[in-house]
Write a protein that holds these residues in place. Structure first.
Motif, short mmCIF file in Angstrom:
data_model
loop_
_atom_site.label_atom_id
_atom_site.label_comp_id
_atom_site.label_asym_id
_atom_site.label_seq_id
_atom_site.Cartn_x
_atom_site.Cartn_y
_atom_site.Cartn_z
N LEU A 116 35.99 -18.44 -78.66
CA LEU A 116 36.04 -17.99 -77.26
C LEU A 116 34.85 -17.10 -76.91
CD1 LEU A 116 39.87 -17.27 -76.98
CD2 LEU A 116 38.61 -19.15 -75.91
N ILE A 117 34.38 -16.33 -77.88
CA ILE A 117 33.18 -15.50 -77.66
C ILE A 117 31.98 -16.39 -77.35
CG2 ILE A 117 31.51 -13.98 -78.81
CD1 ILE A 117 33.91 -12.77 -80.35
N GLU A 118 31.82 -17.46 -78.13
CA GLU A 118 30.70 -18.39 -77.88
C GLU A 118 30.85 -19.07 -76.52
OE1 GLU A 118 28.04 -18.62 -79.53
OE2 GLU A 118 28.60 -17.49 -81.33
N HIS A 119 32.09 -19.41 -76.19
CA HIS A 119 32.34 -20.03 -74.88
C HIS A 119 31.97 -19.06 -73.76
CE1 HIS A 119 35.44 -22.24 -72.09
NE2 HIS A 119 34.19 -22.39 -71.69
N ALA A 120 32.33 -17.80 -73.92
CA ALA A 120 32.00 -16.79 -72.91
C ALA A 120 30.50 -16.61 -72.78
CB ALA A 120 32.67 -15.46 -73.27
N MET A 121 29.79 -16.67 -73.90
CA MET A 121 28.32 -16.55 -73.86
C MET A 121 27.70 -17.72 -73.09
SD MET A 121 26.96 -13.83 -75.10
CE MET A 121 25.26 -14.41 -75.29
N GLN A 122 28.27 -18.90 -73.24
CA GLN A 122 27.77 -20.05 -72.49
C GLN A 122 27.93 -19.84 -70.99
OE1 GLN A 122 29.70 -23.58 -73.97
NE2 GLN A 122 28.80 -23.40 -76.02
N SER A 123 29.08 -19.32 -70.59
CA SER A 123 29.31 -19.04 -69.17
C SER A 123 28.39 -17.93 -68.68
CB SER A 123 30.78 -18.65 -68.93
OG SER A 123 31.63 -19.77 -69.08
N ALA A 124 28.19 -16.90 -69.50
CA ALA A 124 27.34 -15.78 -69.11
C ALA A 124 25.89 -16.22 -68.89
CB ALA A 124 27.40 -14.68 -70.17
N ASN A 125 25.44 -17.19 -69.66
CA ASN A 125 24.07 -17.68 -69.53
C ASN A 125 24.02 -19.05 -68.85
OD1 ASN A 125 22.66 -15.49 -70.71
ND2 ASN A 125 23.18 -16.21 -72.76
N ALA A 126 24.98 -19.29 -67.97
CA ALA A 126 25.04 -20.57 -67.26
C ALA A 126 23.86 -20.68 -66.29
CB ALA A 126 26.35 -20.68 -66.49
N ILE A 154 27.84 -13.84 -83.78
CA ILE A 154 27.59 -12.66 -82.94
C ILE A 154 28.26 -11.45 -83.57
CG2 ILE A 154 27.94 -11.60 -80.67
CD1 ILE A 154 27.85 -14.39 -79.46
N VAL A 155 27.45 -10.45 -83.87
CA VAL A 155 27.97 -9.25 -84.54
C VAL A 155 27.40 -8.00 -83.90
CG1 VAL A 155 28.28 -10.41 -86.77
CG2 VAL A 155 26.08 -9.32 -86.23
N VAL A 156 28.04 -6.88 -84.17
CA VAL A 156 27.54 -5.59 -83.69
C VAL A 156 26.35 -5.19 -84.54
CG1 VAL A 156 28.09 -3.16 -83.32
CG2 VAL A 156 29.84 -4.92 -82.94
N GLY A 157 25.24 -4.90 -83.89
CA GLY A 157 24.04 -4.49 -84.62
C GLY A 157 23.79 -3.01 -84.44
N ALA A 158 22.53 -2.68 -84.16
CA ALA A 158 22.17 -1.27 -83.95
C ALA A 158 22.86 -0.73 -82.70
CB ALA A 158 20.66 -1.13 -83.83
N GLY A 159 23.06 -1.61 -81.74
CA GLY A 159 23.76 -1.20 -80.52
C GLY A 159 24.96 -2.10 -80.30
N ALA A 160 25.11 -2.60 -79.07
CA ALA A 160 26.21 -3.51 -78.75
C ALA A 160 25.90 -4.90 -79.28
CB ALA A 160 26.45 -3.54 -77.25
N ALA A 161 26.94 -5.67 -79.48
CA ALA A 161 26.75 -7.05 -79.94
C ALA A 161 26.06 -7.88 -78.87
CB ALA A 161 28.09 -7.66 -80.30
N VAL A 162 26.41 -7.65 -77.59
CA VAL A 162 25.83 -8.38 -76.46
C VAL A 162 25.32 -7.39 -75.43
CG1 VAL A 162 26.31 -9.99 -74.57
CG2 VAL A 162 27.36 -10.37 -76.80
N THR A 163 24.10 -7.62 -74.95
CA THR A 163 23.51 -6.74 -73.93
C THR A 163 23.08 -7.57 -72.73
OG1 THR A 163 21.34 -6.93 -74.99
CG2 THR A 163 22.72 -5.03 -75.60
N TYR A 164 23.12 -6.92 -71.55
CA TYR A 164 22.67 -7.57 -70.32
C TYR A 164 21.24 -7.16 -70.05
CZ TYR A 164 22.24 -8.86 -65.42
OH TYR A 164 21.80 -9.40 -64.24
N GLU A 165 20.35 -8.16 -69.92
CA GLU A 165 18.93 -7.90 -69.73
C GLU A 165 18.44 -8.31 -68.34
OE1 GLU A 165 17.33 -6.26 -71.98
OE2 GLU A 165 18.94 -6.35 -73.48
#
Length: 303
Positions: A116-126, A154-165
């Motif tokens: 579901l995380i991958e699915h959400a990423m697809q929608s976020a970058n639609a 997708i994992v938590v790195g130095a900051g958040a796992a996902v960032t909005y750019e």
């Protein structure tokens, strides 16, 4: 008083030229359906027609803008609906995790959350028409970036796992001379998408531990808040959709009104024009016949 020999032919020629000119004009009006072919024929009407034609061009462009904004908004709504469906399932999994017994069941749910995380990423970058719809004005760059491990997870790195750019605002579209609209979601809303995905990552990591205690009430509350924000975002886009449809209807009606007004100014009444043309043609034939009779007479006819 002496009347020169050329007086009658000259007057006849002038009369026939006028009648011929009238016939040609009437023939052109019947053929084209237009009352005005040159500005000089009726400058006031011609100027009004030109103004209305310019307004039609502007309305046509506004309608194109509205159609594009509508397509962008429809795509945005579709992706928001995807987000909400994902959120519904995530909430179910977060609730079910509370009553699960055994680490295997927890890890099975973790795998589903990962999908579901991958699915959400697809929608976020639609994309729509090759442009990222959640990137703001920067539609050519992927707006959501994910930190991934060597396996692509997708994992938590130095900051958040996902960032909005992306940027804070998207492009605006003119729907009228004074009205504009933003069919894109704003930067604050887009950041909430990133927050939602990060909360999903947090839930997945908790499920992977195999411990029911790892899924905390705070996690569930945060996921509920994310779903509320998604629903609010969908509602806002619904309002945008109503506004676009309203302006499209207004532009369509105004365009129709302008066409009718232009027709009233420029078009001829075909039936009346045909009658008038027939009258002028009859007058022309009568003039030719009368002229022929007079010109065939000589001085001896009066002795």
């Amino acid at each position: 008083m002496r009347v020169t020999t050329n007086t009658f032919p000259d007057n006849l020629l002038s009369h026939l030229q006028r009648v011929t000119k009238d016939m040609n004009k009437l023939n052109e009006q019947v053929a084209t359906g237009q009352r005005i072919s040159k500005v000089s024929e009726d400058s006031a009407s011609a100027n009004r027609i030109l103004d209305m034609q310019e307004e039609k061009k502007r309305i046509t462009q506004f309608s194109k803008n509205a159609a594009r904004a509508e397509n962008i908004n429809n795509t945005t709504i579709s992706q928001l609906q995807n987000f909400i469906q994902i959120s519904d399932r995530i909430s179910e999994l977060a609730t079910l995790a509370d009553g699960l017994k055994g680490p295997d069941g927890m890890k099975a749910y973790a795998e589903e959350v990962d999908e579901l995380i991958e699915h959400a990423m697809q929608s976020a970058n639609a994309k729509f028409n090759g442009e990222y719809i959640f990137g703001g004005v920067d539609t050519g760059t992927e707006p959501f970036e994910a930190n991934r491990d060597a396996d692509g997870k997708i994992v938590v790195g130095a900051g958040a796992a996902v960032t909005y750019e992306g940027t804070a605002e998207g492009a605006e579209f003119h729907l009228s001379e004074t009205g504009t609209i933003h069919p894109y979601t704003d930067g604050t809303t887009n950041q909430e998408f990133a927050d939602f995905i990060n909360r999903m990552v947090e839930l997945r990591d908790a499920l992977e531990t195999g411990s029911t205690d790892a899924v905390t009430p705070q996690m569930r509350q945060d996921l509920e808040e994310s779903e509320d924000e998604l629903i609010f975002a969908l509602s806002r886009q619904g309002s945008v959709q109503m506004r676009i449809e309203f302006d499209l209807t207004l532009n369509k009606q105004r365009f129709t009104d302008l066409e009718e007004n232009i027709s009233a100014e420029a078009d001829v009444d075909i039936a009346q024009t045909v009658v008038r043309l027939t009258q002028v043609q009859n007058a022309y034939q009568a003039s030719l016949k009368s002229a022929g009779q007079v010109l065939n007479q000589s001085l001896l006819d009066y002795i």
